[in-house]
Design a protein around this motif. Structure first.
Motif, short mmCIF file in Angstrom:
data_model
loop_
_atom_site.label_atom_id
_atom_site.label_comp_id
_atom_site.label_asym_id
_atom_site.label_seq_id
_atom_site.Cartn_x
_atom_site.Cartn_y
_atom_site.Cartn_z
N GLY A 1 0.82 -1.20 0.00
CA GLY A 1 0.00 0.00 0.00
C GLY A 1 0.85 1.26 0.00
O GLY A 1 2.01 1.24 0.43
N THR B 1 -3.44 0.75 -3.04
CA THR B 1 -2.89 -0.53 -2.65
C THR B 1 -3.01 -1.50 -3.82
O THR B 1 -3.88 -1.33 -4.68
CB THR B 1 -3.59 -1.09 -1.40
OG1 THR B 1 -2.91 -2.28 -0.96
CG2 THR B 1 -5.05 -1.43 -1.66
N TYR C 1 -1.03 -2.83 8.27
CA TYR C 1 0.21 -3.13 7.55
C TYR C 1 1.35 -3.47 8.50
O TYR C 1 1.52 -2.83 9.54
CB TYR C 1 0.58 -1.96 6.64
CG TYR C 1 -0.27 -1.91 5.40
CD1 TYR C 1 -1.58 -1.45 5.44
CD2 TYR C 1 0.22 -2.38 4.18
CE1 TYR C 1 -2.37 -1.45 4.30
CE2 TYR C 1 -0.56 -2.37 3.04
CZ TYR C 1 -1.85 -1.90 3.10
OH TYR C 1 -2.64 -1.90 1.98
#
Length: 123
Positions: free
Chosen positions: A34, A49, A110
């Motif tokens: 991303g 992303t 993430y």
């Protein structure tokens, strides 16, 4: 694991830039990647992303139609091509990697983050 974002710079409004995110220390194709950005005094926001294989992508409404995300797993690199840049696109841009099977828009999901690259768009 390292993610190295590069390609930022100073550009006039209406111009274009291509950011790169190079990965090392991980099986790159096992991760979706991303792009996020953070402007001074603002929260980090989702930009785009791309899925592990590169077939699927998602974009923030503010960049849809102007930015394109792509990847080359052989080179362990993800690209963010930015066109028709606006002053409000100015920010530090970060890339991040996540092992999820599904595209993720939330920064908190993430696992790994790069150091960021500055993009400044002058009016």
């Amino acid at each position: 694991v390292q993610l190295q974002a590069s390609g930022g710079g100073l550009v006039q409004a209406g111009g274009s830039l291509r950011l790169s995110c190079a990965g090392s220390g991980l099986t790159f194709s096992d991760y979706l990647v991303g792009w996020f950005r953070q402007a001074p005094g603002k929260e980090r926001e989702f930009v785009a992303t791309i899925s592990k294989g590169g077939k699927n992508a998602a974009y923030a409404d503010s960049v849809k139609g102007r930015f394109t995300v792509s990847r080359d797993n052989a080179k362990k690199t993800v690209y963010l091509e930015m066109y028709s840049l606006k002053p409000e696109d100015s920010a530090v841009y970060y890339c991040a990697a996540d092992r999820s099977q599904y595209l993720r828009l939330g920064a908190e999901t993430y696992d790994y983050w790069g150091q960021g690259t500055q993009v400044t768009v002058s009016s």
